[in-house]
Each structure stands twice: as structure tokens, then as C-alpha cells.
Design an enzyme around this catalytic site. Structure first.
Site, PDB file in Angstrom:
ATOM      1  N   LYS A  32       0.840  -1.207   0.000  1.00 54.04           N
ATOM      2  CA  LYS A  32       0.000   0.000   0.000  1.00 54.04           C
ATOM      3  C   LYS A  32       0.874   1.256   0.000  1.00 54.04           C
ATOM      4  O   LYS A  32       0.630   2.205  -0.738  1.00 54.04           O
ATOM      5  CB  LYS A  32      -0.946   0.000   1.201  1.00 54.04           C
ATOM      6  CG  LYS A  32      -2.109  -0.976   1.045  1.00 54.04           C
ATOM      7  CD  LYS A  32      -2.853  -1.236   2.347  1.00 54.04           C
ATOM      8  CE  LYS A  32      -3.898  -2.335   2.137  1.00 54.04           C
ATOM      9  NZ  LYS A  32      -4.553  -2.771   3.381  1.00 54.04           N
ATOM     10  N   GLN A  37      -4.208  -1.160   9.687  1.00 51.26           N
ATOM     11  CA  GLN A  37      -4.281  -2.530   9.167  1.00 51.26           C
ATOM     12  C   GLN A  37      -4.931  -3.461  10.203  1.00 51.26           C
ATOM     13  O   GLN A  37      -4.508  -3.514  11.359  1.00 51.26           O
ATOM     14  CB  GLN A  37      -2.868  -3.018   8.814  1.00 51.26           C
ATOM     15  CG  GLN A  37      -2.830  -4.374   8.142  1.00 51.26           C
ATOM     16  CD  GLN A  37      -3.488  -4.397   6.756  1.00 51.26           C
ATOM     17  OE1 GLN A  37      -3.385  -3.450   5.991  1.00 51.26           O
ATOM     18  NE2 GLN A  37      -4.194  -5.478   6.460  1.00 51.26           N
ATOM     19  N   ASP A  95     -10.635   3.499   4.367  1.00 52.99           N
ATOM     20  CA  ASP A  95     -11.086   2.111   4.293  1.00 52.99           C
ATOM     21  C   ASP A  95     -12.609   2.036   4.272  1.00 52.99           C
ATOM     22  O   ASP A  95     -13.179   0.997   3.944  1.00 52.99           O
ATOM     23  CB  ASP A  95     -10.573   1.323   5.520  1.00 52.99           C
ATOM     24  CG  ASP A  95      -9.371   0.446   5.180  1.00 52.99           C
ATOM     25  OD1 ASP A  95      -9.186   0.139   3.986  1.00 52.99           O
ATOM     26  OD2 ASP A  95      -8.641   0.078   6.117  1.00 52.99           O
TER      27      ASP A  95
END
Ligand code: NAP
Length: 295
Positions: free
Chosen positions: A54, A98, A121
Site C-alpha cells: 500500500k 491494518q 477504508d
């Protein structure tokens, strides 16, 4: 029929290229690049690989990347402090924590602490609620990537029967909301669904997001359906190694479907591309700019 193989890698590369040009334009107007902060707690190897890729993808499109790698013995209060600091940091447009977090931490509490305008997200309850009520929202990257592939394949989804297998907050539920937003007729199936094979047989669009290797068989697929396989499962091979497969038995389904995503190379690459897209969108909103055009 032999299904067309939907090339998620190519679609993701094209999207990343468009994001890169929009980043240049943003920088020209605002005087800084959009910024994405990633937070990794602990040393789970799979999570570390995801976070690294990422960060790399962020830099490749010209965005600023801020990576925070923390040991797994930090306290929840320390992680919250970092999230609050990133919320306040003007250079940061997107925050990605994460998951899963180490056991001593409450994922929900950490996600709830992220400023919704930076929640790239799309996991914050405010963004989930906005998506469900048809308002502008930051939308989870994986289902957004699936929708992008579906629209490229089918154009309008209106009136199509769509069956989403899986009801997680990360994939299944937001996927169903997106399909509903496109006026598909949507069924959400899950582990308690009776006669799943017959439910799937009526679908023009199948989205499999289960996490069970090759569970969806070829004879579950309606001839001419479009199949999007979100699953990532590692199975052992005869030579003692392993390989990745999806939730759909690819070879069988390919004989019946009109189009299908492979695993790997289908949905996976779209997820990171959509993270970049979401960061770009968040940056525009935070800077009070219209656009970005065409996203
Ligand atoms: P999850 O949270 O474990 O949810 C799985 C869903 O599948 C649940 O709703 C579960 O039903 C349902 N399910 C389990 N067994 C079933 C069965 N036998 N029949 C019907 N439904 C069943 O998983 P997730 O996070 O949504 O991820 C799903 C898969 O997608 C995983 O393989 C994951 O690795 C992959 N994934 C890929 C990407 C990507 O970028 N390509 C991103 C995210 C996830 P219940 O709710 O009833 O338990």
C-alpha cells in the site's frame, strides 16, 4: 461457453494511472500532494506485506506516504493517541489501520476513533451509514473495486439479479448496498442460508466473499452470469507447496459464466487501486475542491 477472464490487474493499472494524473493536478491547485498514513501494529507477515505494498503504491502515484510500524506490545491508549495525532495532521488525508489488530485491542474502538473524512477504508459507522442511506461516503475498497469491474463488464446493472455470498462489514454488506444503489435486485447469502446452490443459480451477478476454497461449483452458476470472486484461500499442492485459489471453482465456473475474475489477478489488485482513489477523493473533499472528475 468459455467465460471471459476479467483482468483486474489491467483495470487497476488504468485506474492508478488516472489517479496519478489527478494527484499532479491536486498538487498544482493545493500546493501539496494527497497523503495516506498507514498504521501497522505487530509483525504479522501477511499484514506487513499488505501495508508495504500500500505504501509503495501510494508513492508510485505521487502521494505522500506516512508509515507507522508499531510493536505489538503497545497499549490501546498509545494507538489511540497516534490515531488522534493523524486526525489532526493536515498533511494526512487518509488513515489506514491494518486489521486485524493484536488481541489486546478493540478493532471497533480504533476504527471509531478515525476521523470519518479520513476513513479511506470506509469502515467507520458514519461512512457505512452514509452508504446505506445513499449519501456521499468513503466506501470500502474491495466492494468498490468489484463494482468497478462489474460496470466495466455490464454497463448498467439495473434489474439484474445479484447474489452476494458473505455478509461481512468489509465486503458483503457494502457490496450489497452498492449493488442496490445500481438498482440490481440483491440477495445477501451467508452461512445460515438454506440451499445456497439454488439461491446462486438465479443470479445474473455472483459475488463470492466467503473465505472457503472453491466452494461455489460450476453447476451453481446460471449460464451467462458474471462472477466476481473475492475469496483468497491458500491450498496445499502435491509438490508440498501451496497456491492461491478463490471461493469459486474457476475452471468449472468458466465453462458456464459469461465472465469471471481469476484469483489471483482479479479483485485483489483493484483493492489497492481503490484505496488510492479513496485517498484522492478524501483529499479533494478536505481541501474543499470539486471533483476529482471521473472518479
Ligand atoms: P468474513 O468476515 O470471514 O466473512 C465471511 C462470510 O462468509 C460470512 O458472512 C459467513 O457467514 C459467510 N460464510 C462462511 N461460510 C459460508 C458457507 N458455507 N456458506 C455461505 N456463506 C458462508 O470474510 P471477509 O472479510 O468478508 O472476506 C471474505 C473472503 O474475501 C476471504 O477469503 C478474504 O481473504 C477475501 N478478501 C479479499 C480481499 C481482496 O482484496 N481480494 C479483501 C477482503 C477480503 P456468517 O456471517 O453467517 O458467518
Amino acid at each position: 461457453m468459455t467465460a471471459r477472464r476479467i483482468d483486474g490487474k489491467a483495470a487497476a493499472a488504468a485506474l492508478r494511472e488516472r489517479v496519478a494524473s489527478a494527484v499532479t493536478e491536486f498538487e498544482r491547485q493545493v500546493g501539496r500532494a494527497p497523503g495516506l498514513a498507514t498504521v501497522l501494529v505487530g509483525e504479522d507477515p501477511a499484514s506487513a506485506v499488505y501495508v508495504r505494498s500500500k505504501g509503495k503504491a501510494t508513492a508510485e502515484v505521487g502521494m505522500a506516504s506516512f508509515s507507522h510500524n508499531l510493536p505489538d506490545n503497545i497499549s490501546q491508549a498509545q494507538l489511540l493517541d497516534l490515531v488522534h495525532e493523524l486526525n489532526r495532521d493536515e498533511r494526512v488525508d487518509g488513515i489506514l489501520v491494518q486489521l486485524p489488530l493484536p488481541r489486546q485491542m478493540d478493532d471497533k474502538l480504533i476504527i471509531a476513533a478515525i476521523y470519518p473524512a479520513k476513513d479511506v477504508d470506509g469502515f467507520h459507522a458514519l461512512n457505512a451509514g452514509r452508504l446505506a442511506t445513499g449519501l456521499d461516503a468513503l466506501i470500502p475498497c474491495t466492494p468498490l473495486g468489484c463494482l468497478h469491474l462489474l460496470k466495466a463488464e455490464l454497463g448498467s446493472l439495473e434489474g439484474n439479479e445479484a447474489v452476494v455470498i458473505g455478509r461481512s462489514n468489509i465486503v458483503g454488506k457494502p457490496m450489497a448496498m452498492l449493488l442496490l444503489g445500481e438498482s440490481a435486485t440483491v440477495t445477501i447469502a451467508h452461512s445460515k442460508t438454506r440451499d445456497l446452490a439454488n439461491v446462486v443459480r438465479r443470479a445474473d451477478i455472483v459475488i463470492a466473499a466467503v473465505g472457503r476454497a472453491e466452494m461455489v461449483r460450476g453447476d451453481w452458476i446460471k449460464p451467462g452470469a458474471v462472477v466476481i470472486d473475492v475469496g483468497i484461500n491458500r491450498i496445499p499442492t502435491a509438490d508440498g507447496k501451496s497456491r492461491l485459489v478463490g471461493d469459486v471453482a474457476f475452471d468449472e465456473a468458466s465453462e458456464v459464466a459469461a465472465a469471471i475474475t481469476p484469483v489471483p489477478g482479479g479483485v485483489g489488485p483493484m483493492t489497492i487501486a481503490m484505496l488510492l482513489r479513496n485517498t484522492l477523493v478524501a483529499a479533494h473533499r478536505r481541501a474543499g475542491l470539486e471533483g476529482p472528475e471521473g472518479f
